[in-house]
Enzyme design. Structure first.
Site, PDB file in Angstrom:
ATOM      1  N   MET A 136      -4.977  -6.973   8.551  1.00 46.19           N
ATOM      2  CA  MET A 136      -4.329  -5.994   9.399  1.00 46.19           C
ATOM      3  C   MET A 136      -5.367  -4.977   9.886  1.00 46.19           C
ATOM      4  O   MET A 136      -6.549  -5.109   9.606  1.00 46.19           O
ATOM      5  CB  MET A 136      -3.192  -5.322   8.637  1.00 46.19           C
ATOM      6  N   GLY A 152      -8.055  -7.594   4.864  1.00 42.59           N
ATOM      7  CA  GLY A 152      -8.751  -7.718   6.135  1.00 42.59           C
ATOM      8  C   GLY A 152      -7.916  -8.259   7.271  1.00 42.59           C
ATOM      9  O   GLY A 152      -8.396  -8.414   8.383  1.00 42.59           O
ATOM     10  N   ARG A 175      -3.351   3.208   8.581  1.00 45.38           N
ATOM     11  CA  ARG A 175      -3.645   1.914   7.942  1.00 45.38           C
ATOM     12  C   ARG A 175      -2.373   1.078   7.855  1.00 45.38           C
ATOM     13  O   ARG A 175      -1.273   1.599   7.736  1.00 45.38           O
ATOM     14  CB  ARG A 175      -4.181   2.117   6.519  1.00 45.38           C
ATOM     15  N   ARG A 178       5.484 -45.520 -10.242  1.00 48.03           N
ATOM     16  CA  ARG A 178       5.727 -46.302  -9.022  1.00 48.03           C
ATOM     17  C   ARG A 178       5.168 -47.709  -9.224  1.00 48.03           C
ATOM     18  O   ARG A 178       3.951 -47.897  -9.197  1.00 48.03           O
ATOM     19  CB  ARG A 178       5.065 -45.632  -7.826  1.00 48.03           C
ATOM     20  N   SER A 232      17.541 -38.906 -10.859  1.00 52.03           N
ATOM     21  CA  SER A 232      16.270 -38.275 -10.500  1.00 52.03           C
ATOM     22  C   SER A 232      16.239 -38.136  -8.987  1.00 52.03           C
ATOM     23  O   SER A 232      16.331 -39.140  -8.275  1.00 52.03           O
ATOM     24  CB  SER A 232      15.084 -39.105 -10.986  1.00 52.03           C
ATOM     25  N   TYR A 259      14.489 -31.491 -15.922  1.00 56.09           N
ATOM     26  CA  TYR A 259      13.034 -31.628 -15.843  1.00 56.09           C
ATOM     27  C   TYR A 259      12.588 -31.728 -14.399  1.00 56.09           C
ATOM     28  O   TYR A 259      13.369 -32.028 -13.491  1.00 56.09           O
ATOM     29  CB  TYR A 259      12.549 -32.858 -16.634  1.00 56.09           C
ATOM     30  N   CYS A 292      11.595 -35.937  -8.942  1.00 60.37           N
ATOM     31  CA  CYS A 292      10.322 -36.644  -9.087  1.00 60.37           C
ATOM     32  C   CYS A 292       9.507 -36.697  -7.803  1.00 60.37           C
ATOM     33  O   CYS A 292       8.491 -37.382  -7.742  1.00 60.37           O
ATOM     34  CB  CYS A 292      10.543 -38.061  -9.617  1.00 60.37           C
ATOM     35  N   ARG A 351      -3.645  -1.656  -5.848  1.00 60.78           N
ATOM     36  CA  ARG A 351      -2.803  -2.848  -5.772  1.00 60.78           C
ATOM     37  C   ARG A 351      -3.203  -3.768  -6.913  1.00 60.78           C
ATOM     38  O   ARG A 351      -4.303  -3.639  -7.470  1.00 60.78           O
ATOM     39  CB  ARG A 351      -2.982  -3.568  -4.433  1.00 60.78           C
ATOM     40  N   LYS A 405       0.832  -1.206   0.000  1.00 60.62           N
ATOM     41  CA  LYS A 405       0.000   0.000   0.000  1.00 60.62           C
ATOM     42  C   LYS A 405       0.866   1.254   0.000  1.00 60.62           C
ATOM     43  O   LYS A 405       0.635   2.182  -0.781  1.00 60.62           O
ATOM     44  CB  LYS A 405      -0.921  -0.013   1.212  1.00 60.62           C
ATOM     45  N   HIS A 458     -15.295  -9.191   2.948  1.00 64.92           N
ATOM     46  CA  HIS A 458     -14.175 -10.035   3.377  1.00 64.92           C
ATOM     47  C   HIS A 458     -14.293 -11.433   2.804  1.00 64.92           C
ATOM     48  O   HIS A 458     -13.330 -11.990   2.253  1.00 64.92           O
ATOM     49  CB  HIS A 458     -14.132 -10.084   4.913  1.00 64.92           C
TER      50      HIS A 458
END
Length: 903
Positions: free
Chosen positions: A114, A112, A103, A572, A776, A863, A843, A347, A33, A466
């Site tokens: 804080m 909501g 604030r 597996r 892996s 990967y 994996c 925001r 903010k 909220h």
């Protein structure tokens, strides 16, 4: 602007009059903010002047027994002087008073969570002077009563319902339907009643000194960082590593001066659908908290165009300017004071998964951003997960069962049993119940129950309440403001006047339409849109790391391919043995005393394994399939020795006595089976198991290849800790492959690699790599063995570790980069020191967790592999990692410069 001496740390950043000392890139210091207020002021938007106290000051406060850091007191007062000069008013001066808002604002948005205090600086003298200078007595005392209410709640901790009860009673006495019908005299009376509540609750008079009020309010905002609801919200949303909250002190502007004033919340695009229209709500003659708290039912933003057309046009222009500047959909708060528009905050707007895709593709088409920006910034990995949320199977058959309709606050359908408190939602969820949390309206204290619930239903509140904001951020179905129902907490019921629903009854909610339905509606999985395919084509253009899937069945493999998986990184094999007939064969093999009996049982299992592998190969045509050999300890396939019925049934199937079975079962018990006789250790001591599985793999590969399938088998040896173990198992596998190929007169290309899941294997990776085709990392076991945590038992204490900030995250969910991750990095480096092009992947389920994917990219893995439904998430996370680590590519992957290839 004046400034304090440079000998002190800078804790206050001022903004206003088109100038600012901060910018939007300082969110970690100024909070989201504060950073955006500074930014908007710098680019000339109508932002009331103010200043931001940094998150570093909050951290000091939390760490030093609630004391301010040296120099902050002086800088806070200098900040007030800045506001006085900018506004031409004086703090605490009845003749020309300055009132301020206080604030919170953390680096990441926490709606909501804080605390906020408005109209600070008012007292009896200031209120009277404010009434005189504005000529609006009602405004002055409305501001005063609101301040006492918020100050009492936020700063002192007085239950806000006590103030609500007082105003409700006064309205009843005056015959007023709403707050705005109370006169100035009524509000003066209300101020006195509020003061009495304050004094009775605290034993003290309400503070009159504005600077005392300011100090206490700043302390309250600092303290809100460690309140229970803020901690819970950060835990639920995996928000870690932040210093604290910033505090924003800003000159008040008033939306409650009369019918020419208003306050509202506005999204620059629809956060539920992504449609390019203003979306929001406002109230005439109100202050901002009235809108977001759901205290009064607000009006749709479209009505502002009718009631205040010039203001609406100006708001639209400012929204366009903000989108152009930030390159994203914005969520902003605004106030109109006597016909003048002010922006109080902006925001990046929270949005649903479908909306994120629409916004991303539309902004590219509109030329606001390029595809690289859209992929890196406009869609989060969690948004893609939301796209997989179920919907009602049909949208017509349940019409007679609709109890009422509210606002479609967060899309998706949910089915569950009704509970009325957050505590019950958590308790019922823990015992395996699906629940719908039903509240009159939610508050930050409800976040635990909201997280536990399948969906949320409120009878009060709007699209920016909220409940709505939090549910949309989480992708949780929500129907808000359903005024067709009346909720009775005392009786734990709600009713529409004809049907009464009690705690435990089943209901279904449709967050896309706002319907509430009695009973359990069947759900269906959503269909992915063309926008999804288009966006994911951009993702894959920027992604350089492959994404595979963990799949043990053909159906899982098909689903993963549909989601863009580029192979199977973990199949597996143990999961294939749990059918009723197969488990008996497996148990016969395990419990056999003689080699010939064991081999006979393995021969019986071979056709099953071969058929399973062949079907998976056929599904995964032209994609690699990594098959892990048997990994778990054998006792996992056996019944509990004390489960007499299971033991007796197994004895009958194996033609043995129950006593004999129990004796065999107990002989397989281990004190610590996860560190015991499992993985490659089984293959070394019982090579017949490895031989059967290898034969099944290669025979299946040849069968599939004969049908024209491009098979790419990769055999993975689990739990290796020494190069000798791997060498032993590799030799067995190669011998079986040669034998099968000789028998069939045909062959396939294949690789043999290992899982690196034992710390010693990572340390010995250079030696293992000499004979391994790939690595892996099995990060589930590697985490277990690195920490010395049993993953089956760690759940009893890991939440406490996270709560106490001993660990930032549960390491079984988010990869521990500094410990386990260091072994991944070390193992990769050492392996590639021997074989420079060694293929390395991961994996464990960490392969689908965005932060862990980013780490894998940074470490240079080839990967990641994850469950089918996380494949799109991993693809996006991998692309975002690539974009964050390289200069932004050209926009050639996206419109209007041209779309990328199909997903």
């Amino acid at each position: 602007m004046t400034s304090s001496t440079d000998t002190q740390s800078k804790y206050v950043y001022r903004f206003g009059d088109g100038r600012s000392e901060g910018n939007r890139h300082q969110k970690s210091l100024l909070g989201g903010k504060g950073a955006n207020l500074n930014e908007m002021s710098a680019i000339g938007l109508p932002v009331p002047p103010g200043y931001t106290i940094t998150t570093e000051a909050c951290r000091y406060f939390v760490d030093h027994d609630e004391h301010w850091p040296p120099g902050l007191e002086v800088q806070v007062r200098e900040g007030i002087q800045h506001l006085e000069e900018a506004m031409g008013t004086r703090f605490g001066n009845p003749e020309n008073p300055l009132l301020v808002s206080v604030r919170s604002g953390a680096a990441l948005s926490m709606p909501g969570m804080m605390d906020t205090v408005l109209n600070l600086g008012i007292n009896d003298e200031v209120a009277a002077g404010f009434a005189r200078t504005t000529g609006n007595e009602r405004l002055a005392y409305d501001a005063y009563r609101r301040f006492i209410d918020m100050f009492g709640d936020v700063v002192v901790g007085i239950d806000r319902s006590r103030f609500e009860d007082a105003i409700t009673k006064l309205k009843e006495e005056r015959g007023a339907e709403s707050d705005v019908e109370l006169t100035a005299a009524d509000l003066r009376e209300l101020v006195d009643r509020y003061k009495a509540i304050y004094r009775k609750a605290t034993g003290r008079m309400f503070p009159n000194d504005p600077y005392e009020q300011l100090r206490l309010a700043i302390n309250a905002v600092f303290g809100s960082w460690t309140n229970e609801r803020a901690i819970r919200y950060r835990k639920i949303n995996d928000i870690t590593g932040l210093k604290g909250t910033a505090v924003n002190v800003q000159a008040m502007v008033y939306g409650n001066t009369g019918e020419n004033s208003a306050t509202g919340v506005c999204f620059t695009r629809d956060p539920g659908t992504g449609e390019n229209n203003l979306y929001g709500e406002f109230l005439i003659n109100a202050q901002g908290e009235d809108v977001v708290a759901g205290i009064r039912t607000p009006r749709d933003i479209d009505e502002l165009q009718r009631l205040m057309p010039s203001i609406y046009d100006e708001l639209q222009d400012l929204c366009d300017q903000l989108e152009d500047h930030y390159g994203d959909m914005q969520d902003l708060e605004f106030t109109v004071q006597d016909g003048t528009l002010y922006i109080l905050q902006t925001r990046d707007g929270k949005r649903t998964g479908p909306a994120a895709l629409t916004i991303a593709t539309d902004m590219v088409d509109e030329g606001l951003v390029d595809a690289a920006h859209a992929v890196e910034h406009l869609v989060e990995p969690g948004h893609l997960e939301q796209l997989l949320h179920p919907q009602f199977e049909t949208d017509v058959d349940y019409e007679e069962d609709v109890l009422g309709e509210g606002l479609p606050a967060s899309p998706g359908a949910a089915v569950g049993r009704v509970v009325f408190t957050a505590e019950d939602a958590e308790e019922w969820n823990e015992r395996g119940e699906d629940v719908i949390l039903v509240r009159i309206e939610t508050s930050p204290e409800d976040v635990g129950g909201m997280d536990a619930a399948e969906g949320i239903l409120t009878s009060r509140g709007g699209m920016t309440s909220h409940a709505a904001v939090v549910a949309r951020g989480w992708g949780k179905p929500c129907v808000a403001g359903c005024d067709d129902i009346v909720v009775n907490y005392d009786r734990s019921t709600f009713t529409n006047g004809e049907v009464t629903v009690e705690e435990g009854d089943w209901i279904s909610i449709n967050g896309s339409t706002g319907e509430v339905v009695i009973g359990k509606q069947p759900l269906r999985n959503p269909e992915l849109s063309g926008e999804f395919s288009r966006f994911m084509s951009w993702v894959d253009n920027f992604r350089t790391m492959d994404v595979r899937t963990n799949a043990d069945t053909p159906s899982d493999a098909k689903q993963a391919l549909a989601f863009g998986a580029e192979g199977i990184g973990l199949c597996r094999t143990e999961h294939m043995f749990f059918g009723e007939e197969r488990i008996t064969k497996m148990r016969r093999m395990i419990l056999s005393d003689r080699e010939d009996e064991r081999q006979s049982a393995l021969d019986a299992l071979l056709p099953d394994q071969r058929a399973d592998f062949a079907e998976i190969f056929r599904v995964m045509d032209d994609h690699p399939v990594t098959i892990r050999l048997l990994d778990p300890p054998l006792h996992e396939f056996l019944p509990d020795p004390n489960a007499n019925e299971e033991v007796t049934a197994l004895a009958e199937k194996l033609n043995l006595t129950p006593d004999a079975i129990q004796k065999k079962l107990r002989s397989h018990e281990e004190f610590n089976p996860m560190l015991g006789h499992r993985g490659c250790r089984l293959g070394v001591t019982q090579p017949a198991i490895t031989k059967m599985q290898a034969r099944a793999i290669f025979e299946a590969a040849l069968d599939a290849q004969a049908d024209g399938i491009d098979v790419q088998p990769e055999v993975m040896v689990p739990l290796v800790s020494t190069v000798g173990e791997f060498r032993h198992q590799k030799r067995v596998i190669e011998e079986v492959a040669a034998s099968v190929f000789d028998e069939r007169g045909d062959s396939v290309e294949y690789n043999i690699g290992t899982m690196i899941e034992v710390p010693r294997a990572a340390l010995q990776a250079d030696q293992i790599a000499e004979i391994a085709d790939f690595f892996s990392f099995g990060t589930n076991d590697l985490t277990q063995m690195t920490f010395g945590f049993s993953r089956d038992d760690a759940g009893s204490f890991l939440p406490h570790y996270v709560q106490e900030e001993i660990l930032e995250q549960d390491p079984f969910r988010v990869l521990d980069q500094s410990g386990v991750g260091e072994l991944v990095r070390l193992g990769t480096e050492r392996g590639r020191s021997t074989v420079s092009d060694l293929k390395v992947g991961i994996c464990g389920e960490h392969g689908g967790e965005p932060a862990s994917v980013r780490f894998c990219y940074d470490t240079g893995l080839d990967y990641v592999s994850c469950s089918p439904f996380r494949v799109p998430v991993a693809r996006l996370a991998a692309a975002q990692a690539a974009l964050a680590n390289t200069a932004a590519p050209s926009a050639s992957a996206g419109a209007p410069a041209g779309d990328g290839a199909a997903a």
